[in-house]
Each structure stands twice: as C-alpha cells, then as structure tokens.
Design a protein around this motif. Structure first.
Motif, PDB file in Angstrom:
ATOM      1  N   THR A  17      53.093  84.120  35.221  1.00  0.00           N
ATOM      2  CA  THR A  17      54.552  84.790  34.911  1.00  0.00           C
ATOM      3  C   THR A  17      55.044  84.304  33.803  1.00  0.00           C
ATOM      4  O   THR A  17      56.018  84.908  32.980  1.00  0.00           O
ATOM      5  CB  THR A  17      55.263  84.529  36.315  1.00  0.00           C
ATOM      6  OG1 THR A  17      54.850  85.227  37.468  1.00  0.00           O
ATOM      7  CG2 THR A  17      56.879  85.073  35.913  1.00  0.00           C
ATOM      8  N   ALA A  50      53.643  85.945  30.953  1.00  0.00           N
ATOM      9  CA  ALA A  50      53.851  87.222  30.525  1.00  0.00           C
ATOM     10  C   ALA A  50      55.410  87.204  29.917  1.00  0.00           C
ATOM     11  O   ALA A  50      55.886  88.003  29.101  1.00  0.00           O
ATOM     12  CB  ALA A  50      53.905  87.858  31.786  1.00  0.00           C
ATOM     13  N   PRO A  69      57.822  90.870  35.703  1.00  0.00           N
ATOM     14  CA  PRO A  69      56.687  89.657  36.088  1.00  0.00           C
ATOM     15  C   PRO A  69      56.904  88.633  36.945  1.00  0.00           C
ATOM     16  O   PRO A  69      56.307  88.066  37.476  1.00  0.00           O
ATOM     17  CB  PRO A  69      56.774  88.838  34.687  1.00  0.00           C
ATOM     18  CG  PRO A  69      57.168  89.857  33.854  1.00  0.00           C
ATOM     19  CD  PRO A  69      57.821  90.724  34.310  1.00  0.00           C
TER      20      PRO A  69
END
Length: 71
Positions: A21, A24, A53
């Motif tokens: 995450t 991203a 995300p």
C-alpha cells in the motif's frame, strides 16, 4: 509449530499488505500532486485513487485476523 506458523503468516499478511500500500500510494501521491498542480478540479479523482490502495491493508488485516482466530 502450527500456532507459530499462523502467527508468522498473520504478520506477513499485514506487513506485506502495508508495504504494498505504501508503494502504491507513493506513486499515486506523486502523480496526483502533479496532476492537481495543472488541473485543481482533479482533486476528487486523486482522492479516490489515493484511497483505493487502502483496501489492500484492510484485506491484509482481515486475513491476519482470520489466521489468528484459527489458532
């Protein structure tokens, strides 16, 4: 050994989901900042793309929780 494996699996599920995450969101944040500098009306779209995300971390947390409740 079973409980230890479940604990390690839960930790990996949450930790790797958080890492993914973060990677991203760094890309979305950098691109979104540049896009909003040119077109401020893209704020809502960038905010939605930045929040997507986060579902990865939530799913990793759920998987970790399910693994720990299995022990």
């Amino acid at each position: 050994l079973g409980a230890l494996g479940l604990g390690i699996g839960a930790g990996l599920a949450v930790g790797l989901a958080g890492l993914g995450t973060g990677l991203a969101q760094s890309g979305v944040g950098a691109g979104g900042t540049g896009a909003m500098a040119e077109k401020p009306e893209l704020f809502t779209n960038v905010l939605i793309l930045f929040a997507i995300p986060e579902t990865i971390v939530i799913l990793g947390f759920v998987i970790g929780f399910l693994l720990l409740n299995k022990a």
